[in-house]
Design a protein around this motif. Structure first.
Motif, mmCIF file in Angstrom:
data_model
loop_
_atom_site.group_PDB
_atom_site.id
_atom_site.type_symbol
_atom_site.label_atom_id
_atom_site.label_comp_id
_atom_site.label_asym_id
_atom_site.label_seq_id
_atom_site.Cartn_x
_atom_site.Cartn_y
_atom_site.Cartn_z
ATOM 1 N N LYS A 140 0.694 -1.201 0.249
ATOM 2 C CA LYS A 140 -0.547 0.234 0.265
ATOM 3 C C LYS A 140 1.218 1.061 0.196
ATOM 4 O O LYS A 140 0.623 2.189 -0.829
ATOM 5 N N ILE A 141 1.943 1.069 0.678
ATOM 6 C CA ILE A 141 2.280 2.566 1.050
ATOM 7 C C ILE A 141 3.494 2.883 -0.171
ATOM 8 O O ILE A 141 3.642 3.837 -0.542
ATOM 9 N N THR A 142 3.987 1.608 -0.920
ATOM 10 C CA THR A 142 4.749 1.637 -2.059
ATOM 11 C C THR A 142 4.048 2.642 -2.953
ATOM 12 O O THR A 142 4.054 2.631 -4.371
ATOM 13 N N ALA A 143 2.405 2.037 -3.155
ATOM 14 C CA ALA A 143 1.470 2.701 -4.583
ATOM 15 C C ALA A 143 1.020 3.574 -4.110
ATOM 16 O O ALA A 143 1.503 4.835 -5.401
ATOM 17 N N ILE A 144 1.117 4.054 -3.110
ATOM 18 C CA ILE A 144 1.076 5.640 -2.397
ATOM 19 C C ILE A 144 2.210 6.809 -2.962
ATOM 20 O O ILE A 144 1.730 7.384 -3.330
ATOM 21 N N LEU A 145 3.692 6.037 -2.271
ATOM 22 C CA LEU A 145 4.764 6.846 -2.955
ATOM 23 C C LEU A 145 4.756 6.908 -4.117
ATOM 24 O O LEU A 145 4.815 7.860 -5.265
ATOM 25 N N ASP A 146 4.543 5.898 -5.085
ATOM 26 C CA ASP A 146 4.382 5.726 -6.434
ATOM 27 C C ASP A 146 3.506 7.195 -7.227
ATOM 28 O O ASP A 146 3.988 7.637 -8.168
ATOM 29 N N GLU A 147 2.350 6.940 -6.577
ATOM 30 C CA GLU A 147 0.832 7.715 -7.039
ATOM 31 C C GLU A 147 1.736 9.271 -6.682
ATOM 32 O O GLU A 147 1.925 10.147 -8.005
ATOM 33 N N THR A 148 2.437 9.892 -5.555
ATOM 34 C CA THR A 148 2.470 11.047 -5.538
ATOM 35 C C THR A 148 4.031 11.438 -6.683
ATOM 36 O O THR A 148 4.358 12.491 -6.947
ATOM 37 N N LYS A 149 4.896 10.366 -6.708
ATOM 38 C CA LYS A 149 6.507 10.747 -7.077
ATOM 39 C C LYS A 149 5.487 11.071 -8.591
ATOM 40 O O LYS A 149 5.688 12.392 -9.701
ATOM 41 N N GLU A 150 4.447 10.248 -9.539
ATOM 42 C CA GLU A 150 4.347 10.543 -10.709
ATOM 43 C C GLU A 150 3.830 11.658 -10.869
ATOM 44 O O GLU A 150 3.895 12.295 -11.803
ATOM 45 N N GLU A 151 2.817 12.123 -9.631
ATOM 46 C CA GLU A 151 2.209 13.812 -9.419
ATOM 47 C C GLU A 151 3.086 14.727 -9.493
ATOM 48 O O GLU A 151 3.027 15.830 -9.758
ATOM 49 N N TYR A 152 4.065 14.520 -8.497
ATOM 50 C CA TYR A 152 5.373 15.595 -8.388
ATOM 51 C C TYR A 152 6.120 15.944 -9.458
ATOM 52 O O TYR A 152 6.594 16.687 -10.472
ATOM 53 N N GLU A 153 6.620 14.716 -10.189
ATOM 54 C CA GLU A 153 7.135 15.226 -11.990
ATOM 55 C C GLU A 153 6.477 15.580 -12.808
ATOM 56 O O GLU A 153 6.630 16.528 -13.858
ATOM 57 N N ARG A 154 4.928 15.386 -12.788
ATOM 58 C CA ARG A 154 4.520 16.084 -14.019
ATOM 59 C C ARG A 154 4.347 17.326 -13.895
ATOM 60 O O ARG A 154 4.421 18.130 -14.728
ATOM 61 N N LEU A 155 3.778 17.599 -12.044
ATOM 62 C CA LEU A 155 3.944 19.286 -12.269
ATOM 63 C C LEU A 155 5.250 19.690 -12.407
ATOM 64 O O LEU A 155 5.173 21.176 -13.367
ATOM 65 N N SER A 156 6.335 19.007 -11.687
ATOM 66 C CA SER A 156 7.412 19.882 -11.728
ATOM 67 C C SER A 156 8.108 19.727 -14.167
ATOM 68 O O SER A 156 8.099 21.113 -14.758
ATOM 69 N N SER A 157 6.826 19.006 -15.220
ATOM 70 C CA SER A 157 7.377 18.967 -15.853
ATOM 71 C C SER A 157 6.612 20.349 -16.725
ATOM 72 O O SER A 157 7.333 20.110 -17.735
ATOM 73 N N LEU A 158 5.794 20.721 -15.793
ATOM 74 C CA LEU A 158 5.054 21.869 -16.767
ATOM 75 C C LEU A 158 5.635 22.894 -16.424
ATOM 76 O O LEU A 158 4.634 24.237 -17.087
ATOM 77 N N GLY A 159 6.749 23.458 -16.243
ATOM 78 C CA GLY A 159 7.471 24.934 -15.991
ATOM 79 C C GLY A 159 7.706 24.982 -14.767
ATOM 80 O O GLY A 159 8.105 25.674 -14.547
ATOM 81 N N TYR A 160 7.374 24.331 -13.943
ATOM 82 C CA TYR A 160 7.373 24.503 -12.362
ATOM 83 C C TYR A 160 8.311 23.803 -11.475
ATOM 84 O O TYR A 160 8.277 24.275 -10.233
ATOM 85 N N GLU A 161 9.205 23.395 -12.122
ATOM 86 C CA GLU A 161 10.240 22.913 -11.434
ATOM 87 C C GLU A 161 11.348 23.863 -10.574
ATOM 88 O O GLU A 161 11.433 24.396 -11.181
ATOM 89 N N GLY A 162 11.714 23.151 -9.966
ATOM 90 C CA GLY A 162 11.857 23.869 -8.195
ATOM 91 C C GLY A 162 10.919 24.683 -6.981
ATOM 92 O O GLY A 162 11.246 25.341 -6.328
#
Length: 399
Positions: free
Chosen positions: A238-260
């Protein structure tokens, strides 16, 4: 003798001219953002029954609520939260509406925060709630991107959004077998990053993988490295799934030009217990605490008899207004274009003429003085360049 007729209650304050303009500016910009993304405004009562805020996941501390009684002796509270009343609204009056529902609000909330220094018990909050939708991931991204846009609108170079997942905390604390009171105490200590007290409390549950992970939780913030660090401390399916989901959302948001400007904080553990998924907080440079917070809440409306997923966030309008003032944005009162003076016997005609000028786009003040000289002196003192006298003739005088 009255003791409190010249002051406001603790946690409240009067707003004067420029402060009002700053607040209205923030409200106007947020309303524009929300409505352009298809959100419609709703307003809930400032007074609600206490029962609205006393369900299993909406358990507000009674000492934090402003309470009174109605004429039938039932407990009434001043609204401490906007999401819960909107959940009630959707589950009752909008239960047959076509989903998804996009709703926004702009209203005051009241919470007695006596232990907080410099507290504000009355706050104007504006936000959105995205109700329903077949794909929760799409809804999460829509709300997250709207949150980022809201922050960038007020300080595009210096805002910060912290992203977490309440499931990480809930999964860990559930393994302790702690009762609700202890669970709440652990949450509070993590939220305030009170490491010594947190360690002392967790020691009573022994030294094991779960307690060690909870002790580290307030330190799990930063960039992408947080996910690897969290997985190394404790993991299961369960925790692995939670971390994977959050990581994906973090990376997708950062890729929109909001990195940093996007960071991770797995220690976000809101005092509102209705969150079930992603949680996030937004910060502006000149405010010491978060000005935006929100997350996913998939079980809240089921407590009102309407099982429907949802996600949303709220913005502290007053905090954003103070931020704008601190960074130098000016909210100056508009000086009138003219003072209109009615000569004796022409007072009503002068007011009618002033109205005509306002219809043409001018800002005018009606003179309350008895003479032209006094009216001219008043205009000069206010920096108003023109005096218009209304009598048998209408005359303009530069003052």
């Amino acid at each position: 003798m009255k003791r409190y007729d010249l002051i406001t209650p603790e946690g409240t304050r009067d707003l004067l001219f420029e402060e009002c303009l700053a607040r209205r500016s923030v409200e106007k910009n947020l309303k524009c953002l929300f409505s352009h993304f298809g959100y419609s405004e709703v307003v809930t009562p400032g007074l609600e029954f206490y029962d609205v805020f006393s369900g299993s996941t909406r358990n507000f501390r009674t000492e934090n609520l402003y309470k009174t009684f109605d004429s039938k002796g039932r407990i009434i509270v001043m609204r401490p939260d906007s999401t819960i009343p909107i959940a009630r609204l959707v589950a009752t009056r909008l239960k047959d509406a076509k989903l998804p529902l996009r709703l926004y609000y702009n209203q005051r909330i009241y919470e007695n925060s006596a232990l907080l220094k410099g507290r504000s018990d009355e706050t104007v909050q504006a936000g959105i709630e995205l109700i329903g939708g077949k794909n929760s991931k799409r809804a999460d991204y829509e709300v997250l991107c709207t949150a980022v846009e809201a922050l960038a609108m007020f300080d595009k170079d210096n805002f910060r959004l912290e992203l977490g997942h309440i499931g990480y905390f809930k999964e860990l604390v559930a393994k302790l077998g702690a009762d609700d009171d202890v669970r709440e105490e652990i949450r509070m200590l993590i939220s305030t990053k009170n490491y010594p007290a947190l360690n002392d409390l967790l020691m009573t549950f022994g030294d094991n993988d779960v307690t060690r992970a909870l002790k580290q939780l307030p330190r799990l913030f930063g960039g992408a490295e947080v996910f690897e660090k969290a997985a190394s401390i404790y993991t299961d399916d369960k925790i692995t799934a939670i971390l994977d989901e959050t990581k994906e959302e973090y990376e997708r948001l950062s890729s929109l030009g909001y990195e940093g400007k996007i960071s991770v904080d797995l220690g976000i553990v809101s005092h509102t217990d209705y969150y079930t998924g992603i949680v996030f907080k937004g910060y502006l440079s000149e405010v010491g605490k978060y000005v935006l917070n929100g997350g996913r809440y998939d079980k809240l409306m089921s407590e009102f008899g309407f099982d429907c997923p949802a996600v949303g966030f709220g913005v502290n309008v007053d905090a954003v207004a103070r931020h704008l003032t601190k960074i130098g944005e000016e909210f100056e009162l508009k000086t009138a274009d003219a003072v209109v003076y009615g000569e004796k016997g022409y007072v009503v005609e002068a007011i009618a003429y002033a109205k005509k000028l306002t219809e043409q786009g001018m800002t005018v003040e009606n003179s309350l003085f008895d003479t032209v000289e006094e009216s001219a002196e008043y205009a000069r003192s206010k920096g108003i360049a023109k005096l218009i006298t209304v009598g048998k003739e209408i005359k303009e005088i530069n003052v």
